[in-house]
Write an enzyme that holds these catalytic residues in place. Sequence first.
Site, PDB file in Angstrom:
ATOM      1  N   ASP A   1       0.816  -1.224   0.000  1.00  0.00           N
ATOM      2  CA  ASP A   1       0.000   0.000   0.000  1.00  0.00           C
ATOM      3  C   ASP A   1       0.848   1.272   0.000  1.00  0.00           C
ATOM      4  O   ASP A   1       0.531   2.249   0.659  1.00  0.00           O
ATOM      5  CB  ASP A   1      -0.965   0.002   1.206  1.00  0.00           C
ATOM      6  CG  ASP A   1      -1.702  -1.323   1.311  1.00  0.00           C
ATOM      7  OD1 ASP A   1      -2.222  -1.752   0.278  1.00  0.00           O
ATOM      8  OD2 ASP A   1      -1.726  -1.919   2.399  1.00  0.00           O
TER       9      ASP A   1
ATOM     10  N   HIS B   1      -4.468  -2.875  -6.209  1.00  0.00           N
ATOM     11  CA  HIS B   1      -3.812  -1.724  -6.832  1.00  0.00           C
ATOM     12  C   HIS B   1      -4.846  -0.701  -7.276  1.00  0.00           C
ATOM     13  O   HIS B   1      -5.832  -1.049  -7.911  1.00  0.00           O
ATOM     14  CB  HIS B   1      -2.988  -2.169  -8.039  1.00  0.00           C
ATOM     15  CG  HIS B   1      -1.737  -2.888  -7.646  1.00  0.00           C
ATOM     16  ND1 HIS B   1      -0.891  -3.483  -8.559  1.00  0.00           N
ATOM     17  CD2 HIS B   1      -1.191  -3.109  -6.443  1.00  0.00           C
ATOM     18  CE1 HIS B   1       0.119  -4.028  -7.907  1.00  0.00           C
ATOM     19  NE2 HIS B   1      -0.036  -3.832  -6.629  1.00  0.00           N
TER      20      HIS B   1
ATOM     21  N   GLN C   1       2.611  -6.338  -2.759  1.00  0.00           N
ATOM     22  CA  GLN C   1       2.981  -6.279  -1.344  1.00  0.00           C
ATOM     23  C   GLN C   1       4.228  -5.400  -1.168  1.00  0.00           C
ATOM     24  O   GLN C   1       4.450  -4.518  -1.974  1.00  0.00           O
ATOM     25  CB  GLN C   1       3.193  -7.683  -0.767  1.00  0.00           C
ATOM     26  CG  GLN C   1       1.908  -8.506  -0.639  1.00  0.00           C
ATOM     27  CD  GLN C   1       1.476  -9.163  -1.938  1.00  0.00           C
ATOM     28  OE1 GLN C   1       2.275  -9.733  -2.648  1.00  0.00           O
ATOM     29  NE2 GLN C   1       0.206  -9.075  -2.252  1.00  0.00           N
TER      30      GLN C   1
HETATM   31  P1  IMP Z   1      -1.533 -13.075   2.599  1.00  0.00           P
HETATM   32  O1  IMP Z   1      -0.639 -12.538   1.540  1.00  0.00           O
HETATM   33  O2  IMP Z   1      -2.998 -12.983   2.236  1.00  0.00           O
HETATM   34  O3  IMP Z   1      -1.141 -14.437   3.067  1.00  0.00           O
HETATM   35  O4  IMP Z   1      -1.385 -12.111   3.894  1.00  0.00           O
HETATM   36  C1  IMP Z   1      -0.174 -12.041   4.621  1.00  0.00           C
HETATM   37  C2  IMP Z   1       0.058 -10.650   5.139  1.00  0.00           C
HETATM   38  O5  IMP Z   1       0.350  -9.780   4.067  1.00  0.00           O
HETATM   39  C3  IMP Z   1      -1.137 -10.032   5.865  1.00  0.00           C
HETATM   40  O6  IMP Z   1      -0.647  -9.211   6.910  1.00  0.00           O
HETATM   41  C4  IMP Z   1      -1.800  -9.190   4.789  1.00  0.00           C
HETATM   42  O7  IMP Z   1      -2.555  -8.136   5.333  1.00  0.00           O
HETATM   43  C5  IMP Z   1      -0.566  -8.685   4.057  1.00  0.00           C
HETATM   44  N1  IMP Z   1      -0.819  -8.354   2.656  1.00  0.00           N
HETATM   45  C6  IMP Z   1      -0.925  -9.210   1.621  1.00  0.00           C
HETATM   46  N2  IMP Z   1      -1.098  -8.553   0.473  1.00  0.00           N
HETATM   47  C7  IMP Z   1      -1.085  -7.247   0.774  1.00  0.00           C
HETATM   48  C8  IMP Z   1      -1.188  -6.058  -0.014  1.00  0.00           C
HETATM   49  O8  IMP Z   1      -1.294  -6.064  -1.236  1.00  0.00           O
HETATM   50  N3  IMP Z   1      -1.125  -4.878   0.681  1.00  0.00           N
HETATM   51  C9  IMP Z   1      -0.959  -4.844   2.028  1.00  0.00           C
HETATM   52  N4  IMP Z   1      -0.851  -5.916   2.785  1.00  0.00           N
HETATM   53  C10 IMP Z   1      -0.908  -7.115   2.174  1.00  0.00           C
HETATM   54 MG    MG Z   2      -2.594  -2.326  -2.030  1.00  0.00          MG
END
Ligand code: IMP
Ligand code: MG
Length: 338
Positions: free
Chosen positions: A15, A51, A176
Amino acid sequence: MINFADVVVGLAWGDEAKGKITAQLAATRAHTGGPLYDFVARWAGGNNAGHTVWVDGEKFKTHLVPSGVFYGVKSIVGPGCVLHPESFKAELDYLSDNGFDASLVKVSPNCHIVTDEHIQFDKEKLAGKLGTTGRGIAPSYSAKFARTGVLAKDVLPQSMIWDENLFGTVLCEGAQGIWLDIDHGLYPYVTSSTTLPYGACSIGFPPQKIRRVWGAAKIYDTKSGEDPRFPDTLFENELLLKLADLGGEYGVTTGRRRKVNWLNLNMLISAINLSGTTNLVVSKCDVIKELGEFRLFYNDDLLFFNNLEDMCNFITAKVTASCEMISEIRYSSSPQEI
Ligand code: IMP
Ligand code: MG
């Protein structure tokens, strides 16, 4: 063989406005008048990402589809990504419904599939404990590395599969951020893939081809999901709550309220060095200006500044002194421009 690859990487916990940077770069014209890039490609993650992209003043949201499609550039979901077919098809429909050419989006044959069982397991076992996005990401990567996974080429129609060679110039769109990286984040409060720029090589080119690394940072820190460095007490801080509201800090994917804290400059400097960032974009300066409080953590002290300019000058001075690969720093005060 490709000419070069530029990489966009998030320097925090996701983000950080990577979508904006990718879209701006994808929209950039080469001296020939055509797009600067032949391909925009994602190298990791799935529809856990969210995004936000602005096109001609209109806001669009994507989760898996690379942002190049908004600018008529071929867009590839790389072999290091994971893909849930129904969600993917829904995103393609969303693009078509809004007048974009969804046929520009192709999926690498070796991209792994997220099944409904993966999503169920994630929601039941991981979402509560780790604050995952519940999109089946960890179970899908688990199956991949256990070599029991399902490949895109065996599930998706041939028309969606990418069967060309890479050529020309490639823009690699990160998902991420560095501190969610499986190897460098605070395990297990991480995602299941490589978010660092070397992961981009999995798209299909050698590391020497990386020309620039665009590092996306934000002038304050946010985290969605669990992380001991972002305790729940942050939700009790009036000023930080105001900052969260001004910045619209709600997840694009989950709609969850993000935890917000003042920028940790030491972590930003580490992220720049770890990623090899050459071009730094610090976003949301307008938000902190609206708040009217200018603070950051440096060497465990909370520093206060009189105005945005002083704060940015401090960041520039410390980054320049500590990061030898940096060649440009931009401060962005617009949700649409860098
Ligand atoms: P997962 O990727 O769904 O397994 O989540 C693992 C961690 O990454 C969690 O804390 C999510 O909130 C964070 N996370 C995954 N994708 C994003 C993203 O695109 N933006 C912000 N946090 C993310
Ligand atoms: Mg995002």
